[in-house]
Motif scaffolding. Structure first.
Motif, PDB file in Angstrom:
ATOM      1  N   PHE A  15      -8.211   6.931  -2.880  1.00  0.00           N
ATOM      2  CA  PHE A  15      -7.207   7.931  -2.519  1.00  0.00           C
ATOM      3  C   PHE A  15      -6.697   8.636  -3.767  1.00  0.00           C
ATOM      4  O   PHE A  15      -6.487   9.850  -3.779  1.00  0.00           O
ATOM      5  N   GLU A  16      -6.531   7.896  -4.827  1.00  0.00           N
ATOM      6  CA  GLU A  16      -6.072   8.487  -6.089  1.00  0.00           C
ATOM      7  C   GLU A  16      -7.107   9.484  -6.601  1.00  0.00           C
ATOM      8  O   GLU A  16      -6.761  10.601  -7.003  1.00  0.00           O
ATOM      9  N   SER A  17      -8.354   9.070  -6.553  1.00  0.00           N
ATOM     10  CA  SER A  17      -9.414   9.938  -7.060  1.00  0.00           C
ATOM     11  C   SER A  17      -9.453  11.264  -6.293  1.00  0.00           C
ATOM     12  O   SER A  17      -9.560  12.349  -6.874  1.00  0.00           O
ATOM     13  N   ILE A  18      -9.346  11.183  -4.978  1.00  0.00           N
ATOM     14  CA  ILE A  18      -9.335  12.405  -4.141  1.00  0.00           C
ATOM     15  C   ILE A  18      -8.122  13.258  -4.472  1.00  0.00           C
ATOM     16  O   ILE A  18      -8.206  14.475  -4.654  1.00  0.00           O
ATOM     17  N   SER A  19      -6.971  12.598  -4.580  1.00  0.00           N
ATOM     18  CA  SER A  19      -5.712  13.320  -4.758  1.00  0.00           C
ATOM     19  C   SER A  19      -5.683  14.089  -6.068  1.00  0.00           C
ATOM     20  O   SER A  19      -5.159  15.202  -6.142  1.00  0.00           O
ATOM     21  N   ARG A  20      -6.258  13.507  -7.089  1.00  0.00           N
ATOM     22  CA  ARG A  20      -6.207  14.150  -8.405  1.00  0.00           C
ATOM     23  C   ARG A  20      -7.139  15.355  -8.491  1.00  0.00           C
ATOM     24  O   ARG A  20      -7.087  16.119  -9.449  1.00  0.00           O
ATOM     25  N   GLN A  21      -7.989  15.513  -7.492  1.00  0.00           N
ATOM     26  CA  GLN A  21      -8.918  16.656  -7.520  1.00  0.00           C
ATOM     27  C   GLN A  21      -8.435  17.829  -6.661  1.00  0.00           C
ATOM     28  O   GLN A  21      -9.019  18.897  -6.681  1.00  0.00           O
ATOM     29  N   ILE A  22      -7.401  17.573  -5.903  1.00  0.00           N
ATOM     30  CA  ILE A  22      -6.990  18.576  -4.899  1.00  0.00           C
ATOM     31  C   ILE A  22      -5.976  19.564  -5.487  1.00  0.00           C
ATOM     32  O   ILE A  22      -5.137  19.191  -6.308  1.00  0.00           O
ATOM     33  N   ALA A  66       0.856  -1.183   0.000  1.00  0.00           N
ATOM     34  CA  ALA A  66       0.000   0.000   0.000  1.00  0.00           C
ATOM     35  C   ALA A  66       0.884   1.222   0.000  1.00  0.00           C
ATOM     36  O   ALA A  66       1.690   1.422   0.909  1.00  0.00           O
ATOM     37  N   GLY A  67       0.728   2.042  -1.033  1.00  0.00           N
ATOM     38  CA  GLY A  67       1.540   3.245  -1.091  1.00  0.00           C
ATOM     39  C   GLY A  67       1.256   4.009  -2.366  1.00  0.00           C
ATOM     40  O   GLY A  67       0.454   3.584  -3.201  1.00  0.00           O
ATOM     41  N   ALA A  68       1.884   5.136  -2.476  1.00  0.00           N
ATOM     42  CA  ALA A  68       1.714   5.966  -3.665  1.00  0.00           C
ATOM     43  C   ALA A  68       2.963   6.801  -3.882  1.00  0.00           C
ATOM     44  O   ALA A  68       3.661   7.153  -2.922  1.00  0.00           O
ATOM     45  N   VAL A 117      -1.764  17.263  -8.762  1.00  0.00           N
ATOM     46  CA  VAL A 117      -1.078  16.024  -9.157  1.00  0.00           C
ATOM     47  C   VAL A 117      -0.967  15.975 -10.674  1.00  0.00           C
ATOM     48  O   VAL A 117      -1.961  15.931 -11.384  1.00  0.00           O
ATOM     49  N   MET A 118       0.260  15.996 -11.129  1.00  0.00           N
ATOM     50  CA  MET A 118       0.515  15.900 -12.573  1.00  0.00           C
ATOM     51  C   MET A 118       0.374  14.447 -13.005  1.00  0.00           C
ATOM     52  O   MET A 118      -0.166  14.130 -14.043  1.00  0.00           O
ATOM     53  N   ASP A 119       0.905  13.563 -12.162  1.00  0.00           N
ATOM     54  CA  ASP A 119       0.753  12.131 -12.387  1.00  0.00           C
ATOM     55  C   ASP A 119       1.142  11.400 -11.114  1.00  0.00           C
ATOM     56  O   ASP A 119       1.788  11.979 -10.227  1.00  0.00           O
ATOM     57  N   GLY A 120       0.732  10.148 -11.041  1.00  0.00           N
ATOM     58  CA  GLY A 120       1.056   9.408  -9.827  1.00  0.00           C
ATOM     59  C   GLY A 120       0.824   7.926  -9.993  1.00  0.00           C
ATOM     60  O   GLY A 120       0.104   7.482 -10.897  1.00  0.00           O
ATOM     61  N   LEU A 133      -4.958   1.866  -4.451  1.00  0.00           N
ATOM     62  CA  LEU A 133      -5.649   2.906  -3.665  1.00  0.00           C
ATOM     63  C   LEU A 133      -6.480   3.806  -4.568  1.00  0.00           C
ATOM     64  O   LEU A 133      -6.196   5.000  -4.746  1.00  0.00           O
ATOM     65  N   GLU A 134      -7.517   3.244  -5.129  1.00  0.00           N
ATOM     66  CA  GLU A 134      -8.296   3.974  -6.149  1.00  0.00           C
ATOM     67  C   GLU A 134      -8.989   5.204  -5.568  1.00  0.00           C
ATOM     68  O   GLU A 134      -8.997   6.272  -6.184  1.00  0.00           O
TER      69      GLU A 134
END
Lengths: 189, 307
Positions: B137-144, B109-111, B126-129, B134-135
């Protein structure tokens, strides 16, 4: 009952095999060939007995390998009395080498002496290995102490006690902790 | 202890400085992949290291198949599924590219994220990641969007210094703390990765307690007179009093692995690289990746990952 792997030059010669069976050994007879080591590992005998005119060079080599991987008592009955052969065989850590001495009434005592000698050799080997290990540990501990003295400005006592505490905290030996210290110092080199 | 990062490599310019060749790497037990990698060379804009070189910023490659990745077959065999390339520049000139390879998504588990801002804007996104499984978490992160000085990426951007935080579920500075807690993420490391006048980049490494980024992470900085490196922070999942002892030492420029990073600006891998002795379960630290954080041609910090 002990299991004997008997290696004969002449596979049709049953004299020694019969004598061993009478004594009470379980005997598997074979000739020496390239698959010898494999056979030993598969059959896992208690004793190896060879009845040869002259131990071939390949056999000496195989015996060295056997000593490392699967040590066991080895008795060789041979008619080759040359010093060179005797020296090579003894270097292979054979438990007993009998030159021109294969007589029925002596076989049992020869084997018993060989087994006892083998056991004693193993005890000595283990003691030597332990001593080597302790010496190596000692060197590593000294090296780790030197690292702590140099990097932390510790006295020798402080370095030793730090090392000991680190080892106790981790429930590992002082030698293992010394290796960790050395590895850590190597990382920063 | 298993770590999130499975492979680390340093690619360096060849003697003509027109291609990247293998510098050093940590492969653990992945000896076949190591062999496949050591003979590789990458031109400008070729392969993952070459692309990072031409892009001038970190690159994330989430899928090797049908991509520009040159070692796909070997990577798949090794269970590696994602690569992140971090170019180290001094001004316009490339010093090295550090490549991180991760895999076995279900077990770890990580990013790893790359944040950047739009030119003349004062917030990062987030430009990319790479987020593994962690779908949410990814979805939240890409919106912030992170304003400068806020959130871990924002703080790294504002200070120009690496930032390391543990137990981020409870840390106010971490804007995504609730989502991180839900995802099981406990630690975040933010590294500013050079910037031009208009555009900035920050790499973040996030990981869970069970599968940390590395066994230990350290941040070393030059002292005020600029004569020695001192350890500002050291962190690992379990306390490590041996590492703490060594973190009290100071390092002169040119001395040892960290001193070499300071002297040359080049990342360094040190320690036991012998895969024959590799055992991920051993608690001892026996290899290190040290990355410089460079700003306007000067060293601001060194981040070391210990495995």
């Amino acid at each position: 009952m002990l299991n004997v792997l008997l290696v004969e030059i002449d596979i049709t010669d049953n004299l020694l095999e019969n004598a061993l069976s009478i004594i009470g050994f379980e005997v598997l007879k074979t000739q020496y060939d390239a698959l010898f080591l494999t056979l030993v590992k598969e059959t896992r005998p208690d004793i190896l007995i060879f009845n040869l005119d002259t131990p071939p060079e390949n056999l000496i080599h195989d015996l060295h390998i056997l000593n490392l991987q699967f040590p066991l008592p080895v008795v060789i009955f041979s008619s080759d009395s040359r010093n060179e052969t005797i020296n090579k065989v003894m270097k292979a850590e054979v438990s007993a080498l009998i030159i021109d001495g294969l007589t029925g009434h002596r076989i049992n005592s020869v084997i018993q002496v060989a087994v006892a000698r083998f056991k004693q050799q193993q005890v000595l080997k283990e003691a030597l290995e332990e001593a080597r290990h302790q010496l190596e540990d000692r060197k590593q501990i000294d090296r780790a102490k030197a690292i702590l003295i140099k990097t932390q400005n510790f006295s020798e006592d402080e370095a030793y006690h730090t090392l000991r505490k680190l080892a106790m905290d981790r429930n590992i030996t002082l030698g293992e902790m010394a290796r960790n210290v050395i590895a850590m110092a190597d990382l920063l080199k | 202890m298993k770590t999130f990062i499975k492979v680390t490599e340093i690619w360096i310019p060849d003697k003509n400085r027109t291609k990247l060749e293998f510098g050093s790497g940590l492969y653990g037990a992945l000896t076949e992949f190591k062999t496949a990698s050591e003979q590789q060379r990458f031109a400008y804009d070729e392969g993952l290291p070459g692309k990072a070189w031409s892009a001038g910023h970190p690159i994330v490659l989430n899928q090797f198949e049908h991509s520009y990745f040159k070692r796909t077959e070997a990577a798949q065999k090794a269970g590696l599924t994602c690569g992140i390339a971090l170019p180290i520049f001094s001004g316009d000139f490339l010093l090295a590219v550090v490549v991180f390879l991760c895999g076995d998504d279900e077990d770890y588990a990580g990013a790893i994220e790359v944040w950047s801002n739009e030119p003349n804007e004062f917030s990062l996104h987030v430009m990319d990641g790479y987020y593994g499984t962690l779908e949410h978490f990814e979805s939240i992160s890409r919106q912030i969007y992170m304003p400068k000085g806020q959130g871990i990426p924002g703080i790294a951007w504002a200070t120009g210094m690496p930032v390391l935080r543990e137990d981020i579920g409870k840390v106010n500075e971490f804007i995504r703390s609730a989502d991180a807690q839900q995802a099981g993420i406990t630690t975040v490391l933010g590294i500013p990765v050079g910037n031009s006048d208009q555009q900035s980049y920050v790499m973040t490494f996030l990981s869970a307690k069970a599968t940390p980024i590395a066994k230990r992470i350290q941040i070393w900085i030059p002292d005020l007179p600029g004569k020695k490196l001192v350890c500002q922070q050291g962190f690992s999942k379990n306390s490590n009093n041996l590492a703490e002892i060594f973190e009290t030492i100071t390092v002169k420029k040119g001395d040892g692995a960290l001193g070499r990073v300071w002297l040359t600006g080049m990342p360094v891998i040190s320690g036991n690289l012998d895969e024959a002795q590799y055992n991920p379960e051993l608690d001892s630290l026996n290899s290190m990746l040290a990355i410089p954080v460079i700003e306007q041609g000067s060293l601001k910090a060194i981040v070391s990952f210990l495995f």
